[in-house]
Design a protein around this motif. Structure first.
Motif, short mmCIF file in Angstrom:
data_model
loop_
_atom_site.label_atom_id
_atom_site.label_comp_id
_atom_site.label_asym_id
_atom_site.label_seq_id
_atom_site.Cartn_x
_atom_site.Cartn_y
_atom_site.Cartn_z
N ILE A 62 66.46 6.37 102.54
CA ILE A 62 67.45 6.94 101.59
C ILE A 62 66.43 7.96 100.59
CG2 ILE A 62 68.64 6.48 99.35
CD1 ILE A 62 69.38 3.86 100.75
N ARG A 63 66.91 9.10 100.60
CA ARG A 63 66.26 10.35 99.78
C ARG A 63 66.94 10.81 98.70
NH1 ARG A 63 63.33 13.38 105.11
NH2 ARG A 63 62.62 11.54 106.08
N TRP A 64 66.42 11.70 97.99
CA TRP A 64 66.85 12.50 97.10
C TRP A 64 66.63 13.89 97.19
CZ3 TRP A 64 66.15 7.58 96.30
CH2 TRP A 64 67.14 6.88 96.05
N GLN A 65 67.46 15.15 97.23
CA GLN A 65 66.98 16.27 97.48
C GLN A 65 66.26 16.80 96.17
OE1 GLN A 65 70.36 19.04 97.39
NE2 GLN A 65 69.01 21.05 97.71
N ARG A 66 66.71 16.45 94.95
CA ARG A 66 66.18 17.02 93.82
C ARG A 66 65.46 15.87 93.07
NH1 ARG A 66 71.25 20.12 91.47
NH2 ARG A 66 69.76 20.42 89.71
N SER A 67 64.65 16.17 91.98
CA SER A 67 64.14 15.49 91.23
C SER A 67 64.88 14.79 90.10
CB SER A 67 62.73 15.97 90.70
OG SER A 67 63.15 16.97 90.02
N TRP A 68 65.96 14.28 90.36
CA TRP A 68 66.85 13.50 89.36
C TRP A 68 66.18 12.36 88.67
CZ3 TRP A 68 70.11 14.69 93.91
CH2 TRP A 68 70.89 15.36 93.79
N SER A 114 72.29 5.18 89.86
CA SER A 114 73.75 5.32 89.55
C SER A 114 74.49 5.59 90.91
CB SER A 114 74.34 6.34 88.61
OG SER A 114 75.49 6.55 88.43
N GLN A 115 73.60 6.56 91.66
CA GLN A 115 74.07 7.02 92.85
C GLN A 115 74.01 5.94 93.91
OE1 GLN A 115 71.31 10.10 93.15
NE2 GLN A 115 72.38 11.46 91.80
N LEU A 116 73.05 5.01 93.79
CA LEU A 116 73.05 3.87 94.71
C LEU A 116 74.05 2.77 94.46
CD1 LEU A 116 69.19 3.22 95.40
CD2 LEU A 116 70.62 4.40 96.64
N HIS A 117 74.43 2.64 93.25
CA HIS A 117 75.16 1.70 92.90
C HIS A 117 76.77 2.47 93.46
CE1 HIS A 117 73.62 -1.25 90.35
NE2 HIS A 117 72.98 -0.33 89.54
N SER A 118 76.78 3.58 93.26
CA SER A 118 78.22 4.04 94.02
C SER A 118 78.17 3.73 95.29
CB SER A 118 78.27 5.51 93.65
OG SER A 118 78.22 5.73 92.16
N LEU A 119 77.35 4.09 96.17
CA LEU A 119 77.09 3.72 97.49
C LEU A 119 77.27 2.21 97.82
CD1 LEU A 119 76.76 4.68 100.44
CD2 LEU A 119 74.48 4.45 100.26
N VAL A 125 69.85 8.85 104.65
CA VAL A 125 70.99 9.28 103.94
C VAL A 125 70.23 10.07 102.67
CG1 VAL A 125 72.44 8.66 102.05
CG2 VAL A 125 72.48 7.49 104.09
N VAL A 126 70.72 11.22 102.48
CA VAL A 126 70.00 12.08 101.52
C VAL A 126 71.32 12.62 100.37
CG1 VAL A 126 68.93 14.57 100.86
CG2 VAL A 126 68.63 13.13 103.09
N PHE A 127 70.93 12.16 98.99
CA PHE A 127 71.54 12.39 98.03
C PHE A 127 71.18 13.75 97.57
CE2 PHE A 127 71.75 7.87 97.68
CZ PHE A 127 73.00 7.41 97.55
N THR A 128 72.60 14.73 97.57
CA THR A 128 72.11 16.18 97.24
C THR A 128 73.18 16.65 96.58
OG1 THR A 128 71.69 18.12 98.42
CG2 THR A 128 73.05 16.87 99.53
N ASP A 129 73.52 18.14 96.62
CA ASP A 129 74.53 18.68 95.93
C ASP A 129 75.94 18.89 96.59
OD1 ASP A 129 72.76 19.29 93.78
OD2 ASP A 129 72.17 20.98 94.72
N ARG A 130 75.89 18.54 97.94
CA ARG A 130 77.12 18.80 98.73
C ARG A 130 77.02 17.58 99.67
NH1 ARG A 130 76.38 24.35 102.30
NH2 ARG A 130 74.06 24.44 102.33
N SER A 131 78.26 17.54 100.31
CA SER A 131 78.45 16.44 101.30
C SER A 131 78.46 17.03 102.69
CB SER A 131 79.57 15.64 101.08
OG SER A 131 79.64 14.82 99.87
N GLY A 132 78.10 16.19 103.64
CA GLY A 132 78.00 16.84 105.09
C GLY A 132 76.89 16.06 105.92
N MET A 133 76.48 16.80 107.05
CA MET A 133 75.21 16.45 107.68
C MET A 133 74.51 17.58 107.71
SD MET A 133 74.62 14.99 111.49
CE MET A 133 74.97 13.20 111.12
N MET A 190 74.34 13.65 104.23
CA MET A 190 74.25 14.17 102.94
C MET A 190 75.77 13.69 102.08
SD MET A 190 72.95 18.42 103.29
CE MET A 190 74.50 18.65 103.85
N LEU A 191 75.24 13.08 100.89
CA LEU A 191 76.13 12.69 100.30
C LEU A 191 76.24 13.39 98.71
CD1 LEU A 191 75.89 8.83 100.52
CD2 LEU A 191 77.42 10.42 101.98
N GLY A 192 77.11 14.23 98.43
CA GLY A 192 77.23 15.00 97.42
C GLY A 192 77.14 14.27 96.10
N THR A 193 76.52 14.60 95.07
CA THR A 193 76.48 13.64 93.85
C THR A 193 77.67 13.81 93.03
OG1 THR A 193 75.01 15.04 92.76
CG2 THR A 193 73.83 13.51 93.86
#
Length: 484
Positions: free
Chosen positions: A225-231, A238-243, A262-270, A277-280
């Motif tokens: 599980i990764r994050w595209q940006r340094s949130w 919060s993002q993991l709770h949503s998932l 799984v990558v949390f990023t700005d938009r959803s898709g592959m 990719m899961l858009g936050t």
């Protein structure tokens, strides 16, 4: 009598300062709109390195502007910032800045003003942006060339005044601050306490993040599980709770995620790398659709791999790769279209590459460049718009150098890891890492010099090697790789 004179002078000075600070916080934001439009990270979606630099610089700039508006705040230090500025008319600028082929330029400047107006003017002028719109804000604006060298006040006191009263000369303080360059030791002295406080506050959330990540990865059998940006840590939790809530509500839609990242990023898709990719900013409904479409994404991924293989055959066996750290975060569909367009161009040109003559070499496709180049790690960086004849000449000319770089890559990666491990152990760091925009060569140089120092401040800290000095919201210390 002396006390009376001093009291009168202090009142006059206070009135002068208040008169000079006629620019409100809201006015400053309005005045900086052209600047924010030119540097906002959202406009750098195809340039991850430049986006990260602008994100970090904006955080530091906002902190500087907030401090300017705090009553009685006097502890100012020159703050150096670097921004990538979008250039609407690159040919019209007469400023000597470094331009890229992508339509933006790197601008570095130092903030040292003690009032909002001078700071706003510094920023706009440094980025070669117009300041004419500031005239309509009803502020007392002095010519900017004077603002850089003098304090913005209507009375210029003689030097004997400061000698007689014992007051500090603000111009002398400013000149001295500009002469003194920030050093690693001095910066750590000033910021260690703040970082420790933030780090301690974040520890419970850090433990919660690790727990959530482990449980979800195990439950869904994810690779990572990764994050595209340094949130921040709280944002990630919060993002993991949503998932986690989605897993409880719709477990059947996640049956096809086994072995995936799984990558949390700005938009959803592959993504082009095959990650989910899961858009936050998206709700569960959008995430559910992505999970339901996974079988179709997997089919498109197989077609994409086949297309990469066809391109490789046309280019003498050179391998087409996608490197997340160096390339924009493209969707699978976007990357497929890029490959398909490039393949058709190659197929029509029929370049005379000998079969398997370039086996062992690697290349990545880039849509934001106009000239091919060779990376320090040995892979070719090829623009999708590159002329086939130019491409052929460049690859032939650089093939031997590319093979040598590939051999050095493994050695450099091992050296970098060894230095990170050694530095982490010597300084008892909890974590040592770098931003993606910092190269391996820069990281190696930084760690070698760090190991020559004695830095007890770093015990138990999270240290990030970056391009700037800053303390992140969760207590991570960021230092420039070329610290002094």
């Amino acid at each position: 009598f002396y006390y009376f004179i001093r009291l009168c002078l202090e009142k006059v000075l206070l009135q002068c300062v208040l008169q000079s600070r006629t620019l409100s916080g809201a006015d400053a934001i309005n005045a900086l709109r052209p600047f924010y439009f030119a540097v906002h990270p959202d406009f750098f979606g195809q340039h991850p390195k430049e986006r990260e630099v602008n994100e970090n610089s904006l955080k530091r700039l906002n902190g500087y502007l907030e401090n300017l508006q705090k009553p009685g705040f006097r502890s100012f230090k020159p703050t150096q910032l670097t921004f990538y500025v979008r250039e609407r008319e690159p040919n019209s600028s007469n400023v000597q800045e470094s331009f890229s082929a992508s339509g933006f330029r790197a601008v570095s400047f130092t903030l040292h003003s003690r009032d909002l107006l001078s700071t706003v003017l510094d920023i706009l002028n440094s980025c070669s942006l117009s300041t004419e719109h500031i005239q309509g804000l009803n502020v007392n604006s002095q010519p900017h060339k004077e603002a850089k060298n003098t304090v913005n006040r209507p009375i210029k006191w003689d030097k004997t005044y400061y000698s007689f009263t014992g007051f500090k000369d603000p111009e002398e303080e400013l000149e001295q601050a500009q002469r003194v360059e920030t050093t690693l030791i001095s910066w750590l002295d000033d910021n260690e306490a703040s970082a420790v406080k933030k780090l301690k506050k974040s520890l419970p959330l850090r433990r919660e993040l690790e727990r959530l990540k482990f449980e979800l990865s195990h439950q869904l059998q994810l690779s990572d599980i990764r994050w595209q940006r340094s949130w921040g840590i709280a944002h990630r939790c919060s993002q993991l709770h949503s998932l986690g809530r989605l897993v409880q509500q719709r477990p059947e839609v996640l049956k096809n995620v086994k072995g995936r990242t799984v990558v949390f990023t700005d938009r959803s898709g592959m993504s082009a790398a095959g990650h989910i990719m899961l858009g936050t900013m998206d709700v569960h409904h959008h995430w559910t659709k992505i999970f339901e479409r996974l079988p179709n994404y997997y089919k498109l991924q197989k077609r994409l791999l086949f297309l990469e293989d066809r391109i490789s055959q046309l280019l003498g066996g050179i391998q087409v790769i996608y490197i997340e750290e160096l390339q924009p975060l493209l969707t699978l569909e976007e990357y497929y279209e890029t490959l398909d367009s490039f393949y058709n161009k190659l197929h029509d040109s029929r370049l005379p590459f000998h079969p398997r003559s370039l086996r062992g070499l690697q290349m990545i496709l880039e849509s934001d460049r106009y000239a091919p180049s060779l990376h320090e790690f040995g892979h070719f960086m090829i623009p999708t718009v590159c002329d086939p004849a130019t491409l052929q000449w460049f690859i032939f000319a650089k093939a031997q150098e590319a093979r040598e770089n590939l051999k050095r890559k493994e050695k450099m990666m091992m050296t970098e890891k060894e230095l990170i491990d050694t530095s982490t152990e010597k300084f008892s760091l909890d974590r040592l890492y770098k931003e993606p925009s910092v190269s391996s060569a820069q990281m190696i140089d930084c760690c070698k010099r760090l190991l020559e120092e004695s830095l007890p401040y770093l015990q138990g800290m999270h240290l990030c090697i970056s391009h700037f000095y800053s303390v992140l919201q969760d207590g991570d210390l960021c230092i420039p790789w070329n610290w002094k």
